[in-house]
Design a protein around this motif. Sequence first.
Motif, PDB file in Angstrom:
ATOM      1  N   LEU A  38      43.499  41.242  82.556  1.00 60.13           N
ATOM      2  CA  LEU A  38      42.676  42.304  81.979  1.00 60.13           C
ATOM      3  C   LEU A  38      42.945  42.424  80.488  1.00 60.13           C
ATOM      4  O   LEU A  38      44.096  42.514  80.062  1.00 60.13           O
ATOM      5  CB  LEU A  38      43.007  43.633  82.666  1.00 60.13           C
ATOM      6  CG  LEU A  38      42.284  44.874  82.125  1.00 60.13           C
ATOM      7  CD1 LEU A  38      40.804  44.832  82.479  1.00 60.13           C
ATOM      8  CD2 LEU A  38      42.930  46.143  82.662  1.00 60.13           C
ATOM      9  N   TYR A  39      41.865  42.428  79.685  1.00 61.75           N
ATOM     10  CA  TYR A  39      41.974  42.710  78.264  1.00 61.75           C
ATOM     11  C   TYR A  39      41.722  44.196  78.037  1.00 61.75           C
ATOM     12  O   TYR A  39      40.709  44.745  78.498  1.00 61.75           O
ATOM     13  CB  TYR A  39      40.931  41.929  77.465  1.00 61.75           C
ATOM     14  CG  TYR A  39      41.186  40.447  77.326  1.00 61.75           C
ATOM     15  CD1 TYR A  39      42.430  39.884  77.599  1.00 61.75           C
ATOM     16  CD2 TYR A  39      40.167  39.597  76.901  1.00 61.75           C
ATOM     17  CE1 TYR A  39      42.645  38.522  77.447  1.00 61.75           C
ATOM     18  CE2 TYR A  39      40.369  38.236  76.744  1.00 61.75           C
ATOM     19  CZ  TYR A  39      41.612  37.703  77.021  1.00 61.75           C
ATOM     20  OH  TYR A  39      41.821  36.349  76.868  1.00 61.75           O
ATOM     21  N   ARG A  40      42.641  44.827  77.322  1.00 61.03           N
ATOM     22  CA  ARG A  40      42.438  46.200  76.873  1.00 61.03           C
ATOM     23  C   ARG A  40      42.426  46.187  75.357  1.00 61.03           C
ATOM     24  O   ARG A  40      43.430  45.830  74.733  1.00 61.03           O
ATOM     25  CB  ARG A  40      43.561  47.114  77.362  1.00 61.03           C
ATOM     26  CG  ARG A  40      43.670  47.310  78.861  1.00 61.03           C
ATOM     27  CD  ARG A  40      44.817  48.264  79.171  1.00 61.03           C
ATOM     28  NE  ARG A  40      44.983  48.540  80.581  1.00 61.03           N
ATOM     29  CZ  ARG A  40      45.757  47.836  81.411  1.00 61.03           C
ATOM     30  NH1 ARG A  40      46.428  46.795  80.942  1.00 61.03           N
ATOM     31  NH2 ARG A  40      45.864  48.156  82.678  1.00 61.03           N
ATOM     32  N   ALA A  60      38.265  49.912  80.005  1.00 61.89           N
ATOM     33  CA  ALA A  60      39.465  49.296  80.594  1.00 61.89           C
ATOM     34  C   ALA A  60      40.652  50.185  80.250  1.00 61.89           C
ATOM     35  O   ALA A  60      41.323  49.987  79.238  1.00 61.89           O
ATOM     36  CB  ALA A  60      39.668  47.884  80.058  1.00 61.89           C
ATOM     37  N   GLY A  61      40.927  51.152  81.095  1.00 59.29           N
ATOM     38  CA  GLY A  61      41.935  52.153  80.806  1.00 59.29           C
ATOM     39  C   GLY A  61      43.336  51.737  81.186  1.00 59.29           C
ATOM     40  O   GLY A  61      43.548  50.742  81.872  1.00 59.29           O
ATOM     41  N   PRO A  62      44.328  52.512  80.753  1.00 56.99           N
ATOM     42  CA  PRO A  62      45.735  52.196  81.024  1.00 56.99           C
ATOM     43  C   PRO A  62      46.110  52.313  82.491  1.00 56.99           C
ATOM     44  O   PRO A  62      47.169  51.832  82.900  1.00 56.99           O
ATOM     45  CB  PRO A  62      46.491  53.219  80.171  1.00 56.99           C
ATOM     46  CG  PRO A  62      45.531  54.354  79.995  1.00 56.99           C
ATOM     47  CD  PRO A  62      44.177  53.734  79.933  1.00 56.99           C
ATOM     48  N   GLU A  63      45.276  52.954  83.288  1.00 60.70           N
ATOM     49  CA  GLU A  63      45.600  53.122  84.712  1.00 60.70           C
ATOM     50  C   GLU A  63      45.361  51.838  85.512  1.00 60.70           C
ATOM     51  O   GLU A  63      45.805  51.735  86.659  1.00 60.70           O
ATOM     52  CB  GLU A  63      44.745  54.258  85.302  1.00 60.70           C
ATOM     53  CG  GLU A  63      43.276  53.932  85.553  1.00 60.70           C
ATOM     54  CD  GLU A  63      42.406  53.925  84.291  1.00 60.70           C
ATOM     55  OE1 GLU A  63      41.207  53.601  84.410  1.00 60.70           O
ATOM     56  OE2 GLU A  63      42.939  54.260  83.204  1.00 60.70           O
ATOM     57  N   LEU A  64      44.699  50.862  84.934  1.00 63.65           N
ATOM     58  CA  LEU A  64      44.358  49.628  85.651  1.00 63.65           C
ATOM     59  C   LEU A  64      45.527  48.641  85.619  1.00 63.65           C
ATOM     60  O   LEU A  64      46.286  48.592  84.657  1.00 63.65           O
ATOM     61  CB  LEU A  64      43.117  48.984  85.032  1.00 63.65           C
ATOM     62  CG  LEU A  64      41.836  49.819  85.086  1.00 63.65           C
ATOM     63  CD1 LEU A  64      40.721  49.134  84.313  1.00 63.65           C
ATOM     64  CD2 LEU A  64      41.414  50.061  86.536  1.00 63.65           C
ATOM     65  N   PRO A  98      35.000  45.677  83.314  1.00 65.74           N
ATOM     66  CA  PRO A  98      35.087  45.378  81.880  1.00 65.74           C
ATOM     67  C   PRO A  98      36.516  45.029  81.465  1.00 65.74           C
ATOM     68  O   PRO A  98      37.479  45.660  81.898  1.00 65.74           O
ATOM     69  CB  PRO A  98      34.610  46.664  81.223  1.00 65.74           C
ATOM     70  CG  PRO A  98      33.641  47.234  82.203  1.00 65.74           C
ATOM     71  CD  PRO A  98      34.251  46.932  83.551  1.00 65.74           C
ATOM     72  N   GLY A  99      36.631  44.003  80.638  1.00 61.92           N
ATOM     73  CA  GLY A  99      37.922  43.504  80.213  1.00 61.92           C
ATOM     74  C   GLY A  99      38.372  42.268  80.961  1.00 61.92           C
ATOM     75  O   GLY A  99      39.314  41.601  80.553  1.00 61.92           O
ATOM     76  N   THR A 100      37.692  41.953  82.073  1.00 61.12           N
ATOM     77  CA  THR A 100      38.053  40.776  82.857  1.00 61.12           C
ATOM     78  C   THR A 100      37.021  39.663  82.658  1.00 61.12           C
ATOM     79  O   THR A 100      35.894  39.911  82.228  1.00 61.12           O
ATOM     80  CB  THR A 100      38.166  41.096  84.357  1.00 61.12           C
ATOM     81  OG1 THR A 100      36.868  41.455  84.870  1.00 61.12           O
ATOM     82  CG2 THR A 100      39.123  42.251  84.589  1.00 61.12           C
TER      83      THR A 100
END
Length: 494
Positions: free
Chosen positions: A373-375, A382-386, A399-401
Amino acid sequence: MKTSVLVVGSGVAGTSAALFLAWHGVPVTLVEKHPGSSPHPRAVGFTARTGELLRAVGLEGELPPSRVTKGFGIRRVRCASLVGERFEETFWSPPAEVSDVEYSPSKGVALAQDRMEPMLRDKARELGADIRMSTRMLEFSQDDDGVTAIVQGDGEPYEIRADYLIAADGHRSPVREALGITRSGRGYMHTSRSVLFRAPLEEYLKDGVGQFVVDGVGFLTTYGDGRWVLMLEDREYDEPELRQKIFQAIGRDDLEVEIITTGRWTITAAVADEFSRGRIFLAGDSAHTLPPSRGGFGANVGIEDVYNLAWKLAAVLNGESRPSLLDTYDAERRPVALLCHQQIFARNDGHNRDGEPEDAPLIDNNAMHYGVLYRSDAVLGAGPELPPAQVPELWNGQPGTRAPHVWIEPGRSTVDLFGRGWVLVADHPQWEEAAARAGVRYERIEQLDVFGLSEKGASLVRPDGHVAWRSVDLPDDPAAALEAAFSSASAGTR
């Protein structure tokens, strides 16, 4: 002379950088102090994700077919010798449940690095890259407008002025050292000797095992092309001793063995604390030294570094994006390198003899290859909880993958839609109109469920094939929603 991007170092990461930049139409010059690739094969076994990137630039079909059996480079056993008794098999990670999900249109590339690099260089030159071997960078400096390097080939030193510089100059990286960028990680672990040799041993690979921990000798593995390498303890060996060690590892001495070269390897694990400083970017081993592992985290991660960076440099140099987009290179790629460092030591892959295993959950290799995952400010949602990585079917187009693979038609995958420019994936006329207004390419596909979308939803995919934003359903004003998302993500600002 002037160029848009100067690349220092023609290892697999530096050469890939020149290739991807040239493919994006960016004027690029590469300088390399050596006349060619290292005589040591080094990395072997490139992932299917790397295969996808080579597929994008038209190189996948030019690679020679693999001559190794299924499982090569993955399966490892402890044994008395190559021909002798085999004991337990050691796994990269606990055997995973068999999945019927096809993750990629590409296959892994079982090719040694010294064979891969010339192919990358030839393709880069074909696309317009200026590659200068036997040319050393003597010094460099940067200012607000660019980078100035003094280089020297066969003649007098001369100056190259570039807008940006990519330092792919190896794990000792003079550029990184000159910039004062520190590193974190396990650091030095151990030093080994190696002997590279050629011998007719293919019959011992039929069961798919390609790596052998030979009791009382060392580590033996094949490159799948008739060449083998035996890793030994760190001390001096003369040729008769090396032959004795080779025959001992094989378990027979009636074969013709050609010693090609020897080496001395310092194994370290470290990740740079910054991947960029001003107009200079670190890539490959200069950014991260990741010990050889069956996750393929060394060369493959370096290739993915420069694929991420190349489209961003192209967009900024072409005036399509703001320079702030380049800040997302560190934000996206450094966490991936740190995750790979963690995963190497969370597994029993031969490196934990130098310290305690990492107390971290094991992440499936398919998740590491296809599901990181790209943050960053170039991703919306793409939040920090992922989690940092999952297999693609669990992400479902998050999103982010990396945008998921599914066949659109025979021989054509969704992965093939991406690489040049931004793409809106949808199946609704209002999204087609919105894409035209925003200036992004519209691709109509019917398999929207793998992107986590309803039949009226849409996903905005970046040039590197990662999802930047999605609307699960049709908003009241699709054009305004897309324009706002594209403006933010393409600039790397919120």
